[in-house]
Design an enzyme around this catalytic site. Structure first.
Site, PDB file in Angstrom:
ATOM      1  N   HIS A   1      -7.586   7.748  -8.232  1.00 36.23           N
ATOM      2  CA  HIS A   1      -8.785   7.506  -7.433  1.00 36.23           C
ATOM      3  C   HIS A   1     -10.052   7.747  -8.262  1.00 36.23           C
ATOM      4  CE1 HIS A   1      -5.847   8.626  -4.155  1.00 36.23           C
ATOM      5  NE2 HIS A   1      -6.342   7.505  -3.672  1.00 36.23           N
TER       6      HIS A   1
ATOM      7  N   GLU B   1      -4.663  -1.481  -8.735  1.00 37.44           N
ATOM      8  CA  GLU B   1      -3.614  -2.493  -8.798  1.00 37.44           C
ATOM      9  C   GLU B   1      -2.242  -1.951  -8.423  1.00 37.44           C
ATOM     10  OE1 GLU B   1      -3.665  -4.313 -12.630  1.00 37.44           O
ATOM     11  OE2 GLU B   1      -5.356  -5.633 -12.137  1.00 37.44           O
TER      12      GLU B   1
ATOM     13  N   GLN C   1      -1.434  -5.299  -1.429  1.00 37.98           N
ATOM     14  CA  GLN C   1      -2.643  -4.979  -0.663  1.00 37.98           C
ATOM     15  C   GLN C   1      -3.864  -5.635  -1.292  1.00 37.98           C
ATOM     16  OE1 GLN C   1      -3.742  -0.865   0.877  1.00 37.98           O
ATOM     17  NE2 GLN C   1      -5.025  -0.935  -0.938  1.00 37.98           N
TER      18      GLN C   1
END
Length: 284
Positions: free
Chosen positions: A37, A148, A153
């Site tokens: 993140h 990725e 998604q």
């Protein structure tokens, strides 16, 4: 760093950022932040003047037998990590704020959402598409950043943005950031914390087996037999089940039985010790 928990607060804070001038990046997350993140935040910071991160554990993308209640929530710790990365604004709404009473709208993206995780998790990508569309409309960023690692998604979000004319961001402004991996190659994931030490050691077989399969495919070996050998290797290493191990077109995610001339992706989902791991790698 400012924190907004209501749409009114968010819009006021965004207005202040826009008055300062410059571009705005959005990085949606469900919290339980890790280095993957933070890499998204850094890439966003390098591309735009202001970074808006969202933390929202989205109930509509969890199935009835999935881990919504168990999903880790650590807002104070996550907030400190975001502030240290220079994030300008944290958008952390409640479920009631994001889905007020009477909420009755859902977005469904066909084709690219079918198969793979879409087949194993019915309704999951409807929930993803709906909440990400709301985030795009709420923040109206110049760019949006997604890892990725959740490749299907990312494909769903790009298709939705293109089809619904979400010009801020439009599909070209949705940035896919390469998967961040542990030292042994395992893709970083919030769910890795569920693994026992023994299962964590076995889990490292996944990226190694995928790399070996890609080498065989790129060498021209039979795709079907190579994927079957990949599944056998994972099961032999202690994985309980392989949900899928497929070669697909990198853009459309159409399954490939033979190596094509265009970009492809190897996508795998497998379960070990009750934890479902997903991964994907490029096939050149």
């Amino acid at each position: 760093m400012q924190t907004a928990s209501t749409l009114k607060m968010l819009r006021r804070s965004l207005g202040a950022l826009r008055n300062e001038g410059g571009t705005i990046a959005l990085v949606p997350t469900m919290g339980a932040l890790h280095e993957g993140h933070l890499t998204l935040m850094r890439d966003a910071k390098s591309a735009c003047d202001h970074v808006v991160a969202s933390i929202f554990v989205n109930p509509t993308q969890f199935g009835p037998n999935e881990d919504l209640d168990a999903y880790p929530r650590q807002l104070a710790e996550d907030s400190a990590m975001l502030e240290s990365e220079g994030v300008s604004l944290l958008w952390a709404p409640t479920v009631e704020e994001m889905y007020p009473k009477g909420f009755a709208t859902s977005i469904s993206v066909s084709k690219v959402s079918e198969g793979f995780c879409g087949a194993d998790r019915p309704g999951h990508f409807d929930g993803v598409a709906t909440v990400v569309c709301k985030l795009f409309n709420q923040v109206q960023p110049d760019k949006a950043f997604f890892g990725e690692k959740d490749y299907q998604q990312l494909a769903v979000i790009r298709t939705m943005a293109r089809d619904l004319d979400l010009t801020f961001p439009h599909a070209d402004a949705i940035v896919g950031v390469p998967t961040v991996r542990e030292a042994d190659g395992l893709a970083m994931s919030s769910r890795n914390r569920y693994l026992t030490p023994e299962d964590r050691e076995r889990a490292a077989t996944l990226p190694r087996a995928m790399q070996e399969a890609i080498a065989r495919i790129e060498d021209g070996q039979n795709v079907t037999r190579t994927l079957a050998a990949l599944e056998d290797e994972l099961l032999g290493a202690g994985f309980d089940r392989v949900d899928y191990a497929e070669l697909a077109d990198a853009s459309s995610l159409e399954r490939l039985d033979t190596r094509s001339s265009g970009p492809a992706r190897l996508l795998v989902a497998a379960r070990i010790g009750g934890t479902r791991l997903i991964d994907n790698m490029a096939v050149t």
